[in-house]
Write a protein that holds these residues in place. Structure first.
Motif: not given
Lengths: 418, 272
Positions: A19-22, A25
């Motif tokens: 999952v990509t980091s904030a 994103t």
């Protein structure tokens, strides 16, 4: 009556990678706003256009290799995850047995866990209160039931989990490989309990397992999944057979991959290994009990005086099955440098249907090993008849037997019957 | 877009069982057990009372210790419900991945757990009131409503925070920092009446004073704490002008927060 489970065009995709980091994103979203798509994520189709329906009272097995999508499918039926596209309709209460002991808390006692898990599984408190004694009795944990679960052995925890999970009443049961719990005696008990549950009151059951024999025995219908697609959906015996065939294919594909285990002095190179059939043509498989002919083509760097050739077969998990040596010939011969061919014939290869590997050793006169290799080549043994009543897991060797007693009686009876 | 709200009443047994588990697990091997739940507000009350004796805070006719304790009760209930709620989804990964029931159950359970601890604090409050010889009046009946409202505020943060925390664990890290800042923006150490006197009566910020006071009350905790103190300690009805801005904010945000939660919950099991 409409089916209790309907799955229409079910597709599930997962993104590969983390999952990509904030921050990422935000960066990608900003880029998208400026009209550039920087979002490159690879998708993986865990389920690909799955369609089937289940009628009330059916007992269905779901089989397939690891990663075929079995558990993902169950997760959709249990409403734990949602499809990327398509539809899943389940009519009736679903009891998930997806993993025994998912809700067990180590700090609580066995008895407290029974009540907690009952609530988690949606069993009303008064029902649990009625059942608590039978659950404890089944788990064989009477003495320890008021001790915190964290002091249990792992086997005891599993017993408790199984006992709770099988105590609920639901219209649709989902079972994911839960039978192999505890010691052998308890496994037997679990197995009986499962059969009891399955055959009770025309319940609908979905059973996922790698134990094909068990699936074949318990289910009336089997769905074979392969790489997210339904390969076959039908009568259990033929579907399970299909699965065995795929299994063999996967293993023989390893012929092309680099799984060979070779240690060599460099003086001998194996060029080619073939299994040959009656017409002297290379083949992938032979029938159970027929002649096995192994032909090995190899190159020698130097001339050799009476080297010993040792050729044998092994299972895919390296149980050595056959192995015969040319040393027994007790004859002297000389091989010049260059390419040669050697064949070994086993008149009646006795192994049951499955996939087997070939191993070979070349040893010179002084006992020095010039070449040793395993997994050099794979071949399949196929069943004599398609409707073989025997389970291949139950035996390793197909022996040639004659029966006495029964057949004589039959022959005696035959004239009167006709 | 349609969201389906499950009948959460049907899951009351589950919520009760999970909340009971939280409490039992937390205090099982602790000798003092549930007493720990009240040690935090009592300690803070003592510290604030000590600080107050140096700096001097105008509290009217109510003794400072009981005033601040009555502020700490709803504050700690809110703070802990919100932070437990935000962590509730990620803390139950095993259940999320294995068994389906409405995911709202987790933030709700976190709150019910804290409700039990709040109930114990009431015993201390009653003791303090007896010590200061304060009698509750009919207006004490407002208290359940105020607590219900506090729960809605905590849920607003829990729904959005817990769902976002599944994707970005930053949320759970940032929340304690934000909440401890929020305590100073709420009338916990000082009473709301002090703010009101400064802004409304003394017009300390000039022409902005009235607007600033409304902005201060957008924080729902301002109204909650003030009403809690008024109803129990002063025995009067809540001050609705201080409640209103917070109520409107909460209702709008709660709706959005729940909408986000319902949208995100479909992917919890995949992402978590």
């Amino acid at each position: 009556m409409s089916p209790v489970i309907e799955v229409k065009n079910l597709t599930k995709e997962y993104n590969l990678g983390t999952v990509t980091s904030a921050k990422d994103t935000l960066r990608h979203t900003l880029a998208k706003l400026r009209g550039k798509n920087t979002w490159h994520r690879e998708n993986f189709k865990a389920l690909d256009d799955i369609n089937f329906s289940v009628e009330k009272g059916e007992v269905i097995g779901i089989i397939g290799h690891n990663g075929a999508g079995k558990s993902t499918l169950l997760k959709h039926l249990a409403n734990i995850t949602k499809p990327t596209s398509g539809e899943v309709v389940v009519r009736g209460s679903v009891a998930p047995l997806i993993e025994v002991g998912a809700g067990i808390n180590p700090e609580l006692t066995g008895r407290e866990n029974i009540f907690l898990n009952g609530a988690i599984l949606g069993i009303p408190k008064n029902v649990i209160r009625d059942k608590v004694n039978s659950i404890i009795e089944f788990s064989e944990l009477e003495k320890f039931i008021d001790t915190p679960v964290k002091r249990y052995s792992s086997g005891m925890q599993v017993k408790l989990g199984f006992s709770i999970a099988t105590s609920m009443d639901a219209e649709i049961l989902i079972i994911d490989e839960v039978l192999a719990v505890g010691d052998l005696a308890f496994q037997r008990k679990c197995f009986n309990r499962m059969e009891e549950l399955i055959h009770q009151q025309g319940r609908t059951v979905l059973l996922v397992s790698h134990n094909i024999r068990q699936v074949e025995r318990m289910c009336s219908r089997v769905i074979l999944l392969n790489q997210g697609k339904i390969l076959q959906d039908g009568e259990s015996h033929s579907t399970c057979d299909q699965f065995y065939q795929i299994n063999n294919k996967v293993i023989s594909n390893q012929n092309n991959s680099n799984t060979k285990r070779i240690s060599t002095s460099g003086e001998v190179t194996v060029e080619k290994i073939d299994i040959i059939d009656g017409n002297n043509q290379p083949t992938e498989s032979i029938t159970e009990g027929s002649t096995l002919k192994i032909r090995i083509k190899f190159t020698l760097n130097n001339a050799l005086q009476t080297p010993e050739f040792h050729i044998g077969t092994h299972t895919t998990d390296f149980i050595y099955l056959t192995g015969e040596s040319t040393a027994l010939l007790k004859e002297d011969f000389k091989l010049s440098a260059g390419t040669h061919e050697i064949e070994q014939h086993i008149t009646s290869y006795p192994l049951v249907p499955g996939s087997y590997g070939i191993r070979m050793a070349v040893i010179d006169q002084k006992g020095r090993v010039l070449f040793y290799g395993e997994n050099l080549h794979f071949f399949n043994v196929t069943a004599k008849t398609s409707d073989s009543p025997l389970q291949d897991e139950l035996r390793l060797i197909a022996s040639d037997v004659t029966w006495k007693g029964l057949l004589q009686n039959q022959q005696k009876n035959q004239p009167t019957e006709n | 877009m349609s969201i389906r709200t499950p009948n959460l009443f049907a899951y009351r047994e589950l919520i009760a069982a999970l909340a009971w588990k939280n409490i039992v697990v937390r205090y099982k091997q602790a000798y003092l057990g549930l007493l720990w739940a009240v040690i935090k507000p009592v300690m803070l009350m003592l510290i604030f009372t000590l600080v107050k004796s140096f700096v001097g805070i105008e509290t009217g006719d109510i003794p400072y210790p009981i005033l601040t304790f009555a502020a700490l009760m709803p504050w700690i209930f809110f703070q802990e419900s919100a932070s437990e709620g935000v962590n509730s989804i990620t803390a139950n990964t095993a259940l999320i991945k294995k068994i389906y029931f409405p995911r709202e159950v987790f933030p709700l359970t976190a709150m019910v757990t804290k409700l039990v601890e709040l109930a114990i604090s009431f015993v201390i409050l009653a003791a303090l009131m007896a010590y200061y010889q304060m009698m509750p009046t009919i207006h004490a009946l407002w208290v359940p409503l105020i607590i219900l409202y506090t729960m809605l505020v905590a849920l607003t943060i829990s729904f959005f925070g817990s769902a976002l925390n599944v994707y970005y664990r930053d949320v759970a890290q940032a929340l304690p920092v934000l909440l401890s800042l929020a305590m100073y923006a709420s009338p916990v150490i000082y009473p709301l009446s002090l703010v009101k006197t400064k802004l409304i009566d003394e017009q300390a910020a000039g022409e902005w004073s009235n607007t600033l006071y409304t902005i201060y009350n957008i924080n729902p905790l301002a109204g909650i704490i003030d009403s809690f103190q008024k109803c129990l300690l002063q025995g009067v009805a809540p001050d609705f002008t201080s409640l209103l801005p917070g109520v409107i904010t909460t209702l709008v945000l709660l709706f959005l927060s729940y909408l986000y939660f319902k949208k995100a919950e479909n992917w919890f099991a995949d992402i978590i």
